[in-house]
Enzyme design. Structure first.
Site, PDB file in Angstrom:
ATOM      1  CG  ASN A   1      -1.978  -1.087   1.133  1.00 22.11           C
ATOM      2  OD1 ASN A   1      -2.691  -1.198   0.140  1.00 22.11           O
ATOM      3  ND2 ASN A   1      -2.054  -1.915   2.157  1.00 22.11           N
TER       4      ASN A   1
ATOM      5  CD  GLU B   1      15.798  -5.411  17.053  1.00 17.20           C
ATOM      6  OE1 GLU B   1      15.473  -5.233  18.229  1.00 17.20           O
ATOM      7  OE2 GLU B   1      16.708  -6.179  16.696  1.00 17.20           O
TER       8      GLU B   1
ATOM      9  CG  ASP C   1       9.021   4.860  11.543  1.00 19.43           C
ATOM     10  OD1 ASP C   1       8.552   3.752  11.204  1.00 19.43           O
ATOM     11  OD2 ASP C   1       9.078   5.228  12.717  1.00 19.43           O
ATOM     12  CB  SER C   2       4.334   7.357   8.711  1.00 17.60           C
ATOM     13  OG  SER C   2       4.055   6.131   8.073  1.00 17.60           O
TER      14      SER C   2
ATOM     15  CG  PHE D   1      -2.550   1.556   4.139  1.00 16.42           C
ATOM     16  CD1 PHE D   1      -1.505   1.526   5.046  1.00 16.42           C
ATOM     17  CD2 PHE D   1      -2.460   2.430   3.061  1.00 16.42           C
ATOM     18  CE1 PHE D   1      -0.392   2.345   4.888  1.00 16.42           C
ATOM     19  CE2 PHE D   1      -1.352   3.253   2.892  1.00 16.42           C
ATOM     20  CZ  PHE D   1      -0.312   3.202   3.809  1.00 16.42           C
TER      21      PHE D   1
ATOM     22  CE  LYS E   1      -3.862   8.020   3.017  1.00 15.92           C
ATOM     23  NZ  LYS E   1      -3.734   6.562   3.134  1.00 15.92           N
TER      24      LYS E   1
ATOM     25  NE  ARG F   1       3.646   6.791   3.602  1.00 15.16           N
ATOM     26  CZ  ARG F   1       2.669   6.330   4.387  1.00 15.16           C
ATOM     27  NH1 ARG F   1       1.423   6.320   3.972  1.00 15.16           N
ATOM     28  NH2 ARG F   1       2.944   5.859   5.583  1.00 15.16           N
TER      29      ARG F   1
END
EC number: 3.6.1.66
Length: 194
Positions: A11, A38, A67-68, A151, A174, A180
């Site tokens: 997605n 990690e 990273d969100s 999503f 969106k 993003r």
């Protein structure tokens, strides 16, 4: 330009490809690359950089990492960097439904439902050149999920501009206001200027 997206999320790939149409966006798994670093950082930036560097060391080509997460004021910014794992016992990824249900249960009866999506994106062109940007999108958490698009937490994230949840918006709507989308707009200008 071929750009590797440091993610396994199809997605995210779709959203990034829509916003960077002149580039070819590739997930590591598209080329059979095992990739699951990690995320040990304590901020969105640290986790995005961990992912970008880890993938760059494998592919030696331009990498885009983000990273969100959803940050809810009443929950002191949670789920935040733990959005994909919110509610898990051993730190594993949880389903979108499980994350949504946890947030909704924690906000039951709460009036202040203000929240934001945050995104830190890192574009690593080579070992010496990178660009990072952090963007947010303000909204609030609904009482119940609504919509079938998007999503993650999209069905419970309501934005005033359109009077709908992210999951009820078209991808164009969106992308025009999302955390993003804003980050990718800035990243695209960096890529063009490099």
């Amino acid at each position: 330009m071929k750009i590797y997206l440091a993610s396994g999320n199809v997605n995210k790939k779709r959203e990034v490809q829509e916003l960077l149409p002149s580039h070819t966006i590739v997930l590591p798994k598209d080329e059979g690359i095992e990739f699951d670093p990690e995320e040990t950082g304590s901020t969105f930036f640290e986790n995005a950089m961990i992912k970008a560097k880890a993938l760059y060391h494998i592919v030696k080509a331009p990498v885009l990492a983000d990273d969100s997460g959803l940050c809810v004021d009443f929950l002191n910014g949670a789920p935040g960097i733990h959005s994909a794992r919110y509610g898990s016992i051993e730190g594993e990824h949880v389903s979108a439904e499980a994350g949504i249900n946890k947030v909704l249960s924690e906000l039951k009866g709460v009036k202040d439902r203000s929240a934001r999506f945050a995104c830190c994106m890192v574009c690593l062109l080579d070992e010496n050149r990178f660009y990072s940007v952090q963007e947010t999108c303000e909204g609030h958490i609904t009482e119940a999920p609504s919509g079938s698009g998007g999503f993650g937490y999209d069905p419970i994230f309501f934005v005033e501009k359109f009077g709908k949840t992210f999951a009820e918006l078209t991808s164009e709507q969106k992308n025009s206001i999302s955390h993003r989308g804003r980050a990718l707009f800035s990243i695209s200008r960096f890529i063009k200027g490099s």
